[in-house]
Write a protein that holds these residues in place. Structure first.
Motif, PDB file in Angstrom:
ATOM      1  N   GLU A 142      44.868  49.267  83.433  1.00  0.00           N
ATOM      2  CA  GLU A 142      43.942  50.094  82.421  1.00  0.00           C
ATOM      3  C   GLU A 142      44.182  51.480  82.549  1.00  0.00           C
ATOM      4  OE1 GLU A 142      40.509  46.494  83.028  1.00  0.00           O
ATOM      5  OE2 GLU A 142      40.495  48.508  84.422  1.00  0.00           O
ATOM      6  N   GLN A 184      39.134  54.474  79.176  1.00  0.00           N
ATOM      7  CA  GLN A 184      39.618  54.179  77.856  1.00  0.00           C
ATOM      8  C   GLN A 184      38.968  54.999  76.934  1.00  0.00           C
ATOM      9  OE1 GLN A 184      39.581  49.995  78.657  1.00  0.00           O
ATOM     10  NE2 GLN A 184      41.442  49.688  77.583  1.00  0.00           N
ATOM     11  N   ASP A 185      39.743  55.182  75.685  1.00  0.00           N
ATOM     12  CA  ASP A 185      38.793  55.609  74.782  1.00  0.00           C
ATOM     13  C   ASP A 185      38.545  54.541  73.806  1.00  0.00           C
ATOM     14  OD1 ASP A 185      37.949  57.141  72.541  1.00  0.00           O
ATOM     15  OD2 ASP A 185      39.829  58.549  72.074  1.00  0.00           O
ATOM     16  N   SER A 199      46.810  52.657  80.197  1.00  0.00           N
ATOM     17  CA  SER A 199      46.687  52.337  78.990  1.00  0.00           C
ATOM     18  C   SER A 199      46.108  53.848  78.369  1.00  0.00           C
ATOM     19  CB  SER A 199      45.860  51.197  78.515  1.00  0.00           C
ATOM     20  OG  SER A 199      44.374  51.338  79.009  1.00  0.00           O
ATOM     21  N   ASP A 200      45.239  54.366  79.011  1.00  0.00           N
ATOM     22  CA  ASP A 200      44.638  55.509  78.556  1.00  0.00           C
ATOM     23  C   ASP A 200      44.817  56.811  79.765  1.00  0.00           C
ATOM     24  OD1 ASP A 200      44.181  54.990  75.947  1.00  0.00           O
ATOM     25  OD2 ASP A 200      42.041  54.949  76.032  1.00  0.00           O
TER      26      ASP A 200
END
Lengths: 641, 204
Positions: free
Chosen positions: A158, A265-266, A161-162
């Protein structure tokens, strides 16, 4: 106690207590287990040896046994050892026992009972179960650990990912240790702007700061959070939504939190979509609230009502809240048949055909009869469990529409009646015109002709036609009378007598026509309800009809019989019969099979007969075969007393 | 459903409530846990009605504790749990996670359930025989796993027999976890009629 000696030979510990808790018997197995001999313990109070057996919770359990109540179980799991026996390999451990305490009658006419304790040693099987359990526990722990590391791995991915960061506790302040590059891209700030926890909190949207702070506070206690959604303000003032995970890292030796890992995370795009959805839902709500129809949205799986509009409340006069937990609640307010249709519709029709359309009538609490129509259709959106089980219910009050329909129907009926009436008038006019034109012609010829014998025949013709007209008028008057209420026709009519009288009159006529005429009846009264003149007319019409259509040498028979609570009268002839295509029409007014009108009559006799029979709850029908004859059957209810 | 007069139903309900109340008290004491037991529903069915009821409510896997009785009344009293409910009770009472022991009921768990069932049933039949002063003889308590009809010993009973089955739902709440079981009291050979007569003579 000799009969108890058998207990010396079983692999069970067994002892007997009387009501005073004195040991009455002690078997040899127990001697072996405990080293206490029978001689030592019999006659003594059990409490002297095993005080735990006279504690209240045991005594309360076994009290009933002394009164002959059912046996009591003291299971291994809850009591472990009724008589403590050390394990061979471990003097501190005790053998595990499963005990049944049952009533033992002191004599055959027993009103008094002792308590027989039977103790089974279940140490081995329990140990086996425990070993097994231990093994499973270890396996479970390994699985847990694996899962844990997997979730950690998930956390890492996770982060990739951002963006992610680490805060390290130094001198009581959380200092930024590192932060990944995506931070800059998402927030617009550089890593140099993010040095402490306070810097991070300053980026959080002011309205969310408190929630984020609370998470950090609980994290200092070493608790991982479940994930948090909050907003941040980017460098150029935009709002972005982040799904964040904060995890504490604990120093195992000191138990302190030394570091906090953050991953974000956006989720702005998702959030915006949700907002848009919410807005469109809000629009739907506004429309629905102002609709005249009753609208609700419910879930077939969970029975939950997700929405219902104001009209629903107003119409059923129940608060929306009573309806919310179950979409079928309002079914209870419907009439029986509507309720059943609704419930089966919701469980069967709607899931299968994805549509449901029901109409029913019910009374509102104000006592008004209303017509309602409910249309349901499935919504093409999954619920939170991913199932397509939501539907929209739309209910209209269609009373006005229904009334309009009824009015239209009444109007149609009226129009129909007018048509029938005008057809009738046309028919009647035709029937009058024929004799009238004959009269007209005859009178004209009568004026022109001096020949007496001719004049005579014209006068006869006129008389005949006047007769016809007067018969026709009689028939029409009779028919009109039959349209009136049946109220006055409460006479008891004996068909036996009636048919006999008709027979007397017809005989002569039949003889003239060279027909064989007979009446067969059971020798009992056949009493029905009605008006004698009408019933007379009905049967005379039927018999007349038979005579008229039967060539000379033929046979006409009237036959009556009792069938249960009814009387059946048949009029059978050997006449020319009725063509099958005409059979259904013979009871119509002015219907004549003979279109040339060469046989006498107006085509009213059978119509009148049917009207009369039906007036008294009877039935009439005809069967026929061309050139063989016809059979008219009348069935009337018998008067029982 | 067999129709009972209000008095009969009240008396039966009261008898069972006294029994389960006593059982809950014992369990409380014994386990030092808060155990409550309530009977929210009670009905009496004939054998045929039971068959009909089972069609709708039958569960495949069940566990029961049973005690037979004979004397002026003949039949049996059973408390039946779903297998899952049975495990749950055993776990809660022993504070152990016995569920780790796969689906098979091991001896420990059977032991716990037998004892709990035994306490409840003794409470119920005890209160029945006490209130109505009936003298009954009892069989040893048994633990059973089977389908309901077999467990109740009704598999081979023909239709049209004089069997009545009193069914009482029993809701246990142990340490705030709710588990429900069902008490079935089977009265054979018309003995339910005798029970009702006895209740009527109480003149409540």
């Amino acid at each position: 106690m000799d009969n108890l000696r058998v207990l010396d030979f079983v692999p069970l510990g067994a002892f007997l207590l009387d009501e005073g808790h004195i040991v009455r018997f002690w078997n040899s197995t127990l001697e072996q287990w405990t080293g206490i001999s029978r001689a030592q313990i019999v006659g003594q109070a059990i409490g002297e040896f095993y005080p735990h057996l006279v504690e209240s919770h045991i005594l309360r359990r076994i009290r009933g046994v002394f009164a002959g109540e059912p046996a009591v179980i003291l299971s291994a799991a809850l009591h472990h050892h009724v008589i403590p026996v050390p394990l061979a390999h471990n003097a501190n451990g005790l053998r595990v026992q499963h005990t049944v305490v049952s009533p033992f009658a002191r004599s055959t006419d027993a009103a008094t009972y002792d308590a027989l304790f039977s103790i089974q040693d279940v140490t081995e099987s329990t140990e086996r179960a425990q070993a097994y359990r231990q093994e499973l526990l270890v396996r479970e722990q390994v699985a847990d650990a694996l899962q844990d590391s997997e979730s950690r791995y998930r956390g890492v991915s996770e982060m990739i990912s951002d963006f992610a960061f680490s805060l390290q506790l130094q001198h009581g302040v959380y200092q930024r240790d590192w932060v990944t590059d995506a931070f800059q891209y998402i927030t617009g700030y550089s890593a140099a702007d993010f040095n402490t926890l306070d810097d991070w909190l300053a980026m959080v949207h002011p309205q969310d700061t408190e929630r984020v702070l609370r998470v950090f506070q609980t994290m200092r206690l070493g608790w991982a959070d479940e994930g948090l959604e909050h907003r941040i303000l980017t460098r150029n003032g935009d709002v972005r939504y982040l799904q964040t995970y904060y995890r504490p890292v604990v120093d195992m030796q000191r138990g302190d939190v030394v570091r906090i890992l953050g991953a974000a995370q956006d989720v702005t795009h998702r959030k915006r979509t949700e907002d848009a959805l919410r807005a469109s839902e809000e629009r739907f709500r506004q429309i629905a609230e102002n609709l005249d129809a009753l609208v609700y949205i419910a879930d077939l799986e969970t029975h939950e009502v997700l929405y219902s509009n104001r009209m629903f409340e107003r119409f059923f006069e129940i608060p929306r809240s009573t309806f919310l937990h179950n979409h079928t609640v309002f079914a209870s307010m419907l009439p029986d048949d509507a309720r059943q249709a609704l419930l089966s519709g919701l469980t069967e029709t709607l899931p299968q055909t994805r549509k449901l359309d029901l109409t029913w009538q019910m009374e509102t609490s104000r006592g008004q009869g209303r017509w309602l129509r409910l249309r349901c259709f499935m919504v093409n959106a999954p619920n939170e469990h991913g199932k397509m089980s939501r539907y929209v219910g739309l209910m209209d009050d269609i009373t006005e529409q229904k009334h309009a329909n009824e009015r239209e129907f009444a109007l149609m009926l009226e129009r129909e009646q007018v048509q029938i009436l005008s057809a009738f008038i046309t028919d009647v006019t035709h029937e009058f015109r024929t004799p009238l034109s004959v009269i007209n012609n005859s009178v004209y010829l009568l004026g022109r002709n001096q020949d007496n014998s001719k004049r005579e025949s014209y006068i006869t013709l006129v008389q005949e036609q006047v007769n016809n007209i007067s018969q026709l008028v009689d028939s029409l008057v009779l028919m009109a009378g039959l349209e009136s209420s049946v109220q006055g026709d409460m006479e008891r009519v004996d068909l036996h007598t009636l048919l006999e009288t008709i027979s007397d009159q017809i005989h002569h006529k039949a003889m003239l026509a060279d027909l064989h005429f007979s009446v067969n009846m059971p020798p009992v009264p056949l009493v029905v309800r009605g008006r004698v003149t009408y019933l007379w007319q009905a049967f005379v019409s039927l018999v007349d009809n038979a005579l008229r259509f039967t060539p000379s040498g033929g046979r006409v028979t009237v036959q009556a019989q009792v069938l249960g609570e009814h009387v059946q009268v048949e009029v059978i002839d050997t006449g020319r019969g009725i063509a099958p295509e005409n059979l259904p029409r013979i009871f119509e007014r002015f219907y004549r099979e003979d279109h040339a009108h060469s046989t006498p009559g107006f085509g009213l006799g059978l119509a009148i007969a049917r009207k009369i029979i039906e007036r008294y709850n009877g039935k009439i029908h005809a069967e026929s075969e061309l050139n063989k004859g016809s059979r008219f059957v009348v069935v009337l209810p018998l008067l029982t007393n | 459903m067999t129709l009972l007069s209000t008095t009969q139903e009240d008396t039966l309900r009261e008898m069972i409530n006294i029994g389960v109340g006593r059982a809950a008290g014992l369990l409380n004491d014994m386990l030092n846990k808060h155990v409550t037991l309530v009977i929210p529903e009670l009905s009496v069915l004939s054998y045929n009605e039971l068959l009909h009821y089972l069609e709708r409510y039958s569960q495949s896997s069940m566990a029961a504790v049973q005690v037979g009785f004979r004397g002026v009344l003949t039949g049996s009293a059973s408390i039946v749990f779903s297998s899952a409910g049975a495990s749950r009770i055993a776990d809660l009472l022993t504070d152990a996670d016995l569920s780790l022991l796969s689906e098979d009921m091991d001896e420990l768990r059977i032991g716990v359930l037998s004892e709990v069932g035994n306490i409840v049933l003794n409470g119920v039949v005890g209160s029945m025989s006490n209130v109505l002063s009936l003298r009954l003889q009892y069989a040893l308590p048994a633990y059973l796993e089977d389908d309901l009809l077999s467990m109740l010993g009704l598999k081979h009973v023909g239709q049209g027999n004089e069997t009545s089955i009193l069914i009482a739902r029993a809701n246990f709440s142990i340490s705030e976890v709710d588990i429900s079981g069902t008490i079935y009291i089977v009265f054979l050979d018309g003995s339910f009629g005798y029970l009702l007569e006895k209740i009527d003579t109480l003149g409540v």
